[in-house]
Design a protein around this motif. Structure first.
Motif, short mmCIF file in Angstrom:
data_model
loop_
_atom_site.label_atom_id
_atom_site.label_comp_id
_atom_site.label_asym_id
_atom_site.label_seq_id
_atom_site.Cartn_x
_atom_site.Cartn_y
_atom_site.Cartn_z
N UNK A 199 -0.22 8.36 -5.31
CA UNK A 199 -0.10 8.99 -4.10
C UNK A 199 0.49 8.17 -2.99
N UNK A 200 1.21 8.87 -2.10
CA UNK A 200 1.93 7.93 -0.97
C UNK A 200 1.15 8.35 0.41
N UNK A 201 1.30 7.45 1.35
CA UNK A 201 0.83 7.67 2.60
C UNK A 201 1.91 7.66 3.83
N UNK B 236 2.30 3.33 -0.57
CA UNK B 236 1.02 3.83 -1.53
C UNK B 236 -0.23 3.69 -0.57
N UNK B 237 -0.10 2.37 0.30
CA UNK B 237 -1.25 2.09 0.71
C UNK B 237 -2.24 1.15 0.11
N UNK B 238 -1.55 0.67 -1.38
CA UNK B 238 -2.26 -0.08 -2.03
C UNK B 238 -2.29 -1.43 -1.67
N UNK B 239 -3.30 -2.32 -1.77
CA UNK B 239 -3.16 -3.70 -1.48
C UNK B 239 -2.31 -4.44 -2.27
N UNK B 240 -1.52 -5.52 -1.84
CA UNK B 240 -0.62 -6.18 -2.39
C UNK B 240 -0.89 -7.54 -2.56
N UNK B 241 -0.59 -8.21 -3.52
CA UNK B 241 -1.03 -9.66 -3.98
C UNK B 241 0.42 -10.06 -4.69
N UNK B 242 0.59 -11.55 -4.58
CA UNK B 242 1.64 -12.30 -4.95
C UNK B 242 0.88 -13.33 -5.70
#
Length: 172
Positions: free
Chosen positions: A168-170, A24-30
């Motif tokens: 949306x996907x990238x 998705x191009x979203x930022x990822x946090x853990x």
């Protein structure tokens, strides 16, 4: 909108979160990683300060990331057990996804990782089953969507979440 992944330790929250962010191009946090970066090893926090202090730190981190937008957030296994955490995620525009997995798979993945995961020290299959039985209704009650991950690849689970929430996907 944020996508918040919840579920038991070993359910795939981190791996699926990373894949979902790639798609998705979203930022990822853990949340566990953020706690470790700011406060040190989780096992040390548990040992020296106890689980309650760890949960307070976790809630602090939740409030920091919940206000973001366009993120995939992988949570610790006990994160949404605190109602204020799931409420913060939802108030921040988050959609919570419960990654459901069978006890046999969980135990195979995590039954030997007590050194890294304080709640799994000296875990038996029966203790893990009891933990799963206790937590599952809580996960289900806060989730906007549940993915049964049994028999599915990381990519299949991530793409199911993309489809359900029309993200949306990238590519890739």
């Amino acid at each position: 909108m944020n996508i918040v992944l919840c579920g038991m330790m070993g359910s795939g929250k981190t791996t699926i979160g990373i894949r979902l962010a790639e798609l998705t191009g979203m930022r990822w946090y853990d949340t566990d990683d953020l706690i470790t970066q700011k406060y040190g090893r989780i096992a040390d926090i548990f040992e020296f300060y106890g689980e309650e202090r760890f949960r307070q730190l976790e809630t602090e981190i939740v409030h920091q990331v919940a206000g973001s937008d366009g993120c995939v957030i992988s949570t610790g296994g006990g994160c949404v057990l605190r109602p204020e955490n799931s409420a913060a995620f939802k108030e921040g525009g988050g959609r919570i996804v419960f990654l459901k997995v069978d006890i046999e798979v969980l135990f195979e993945r995590t039954g030997h990782t007590g050194d890294e995961r304080p709640l799994l020290r000296e875990i038996t299959f029966e203790k893990m089953r009891n933990l799963l039985d206790y937590r599952t209704p809580i996960y289900e009650s806060c989730a906007d969507y549940t993915v049964d991950t049994n028999g599915k690849s990381i990519d299949e689970v991530a793409r199911e979440i993309v489809r359900v929430f029309e993200l949306p996907t990238v590519g890739r």
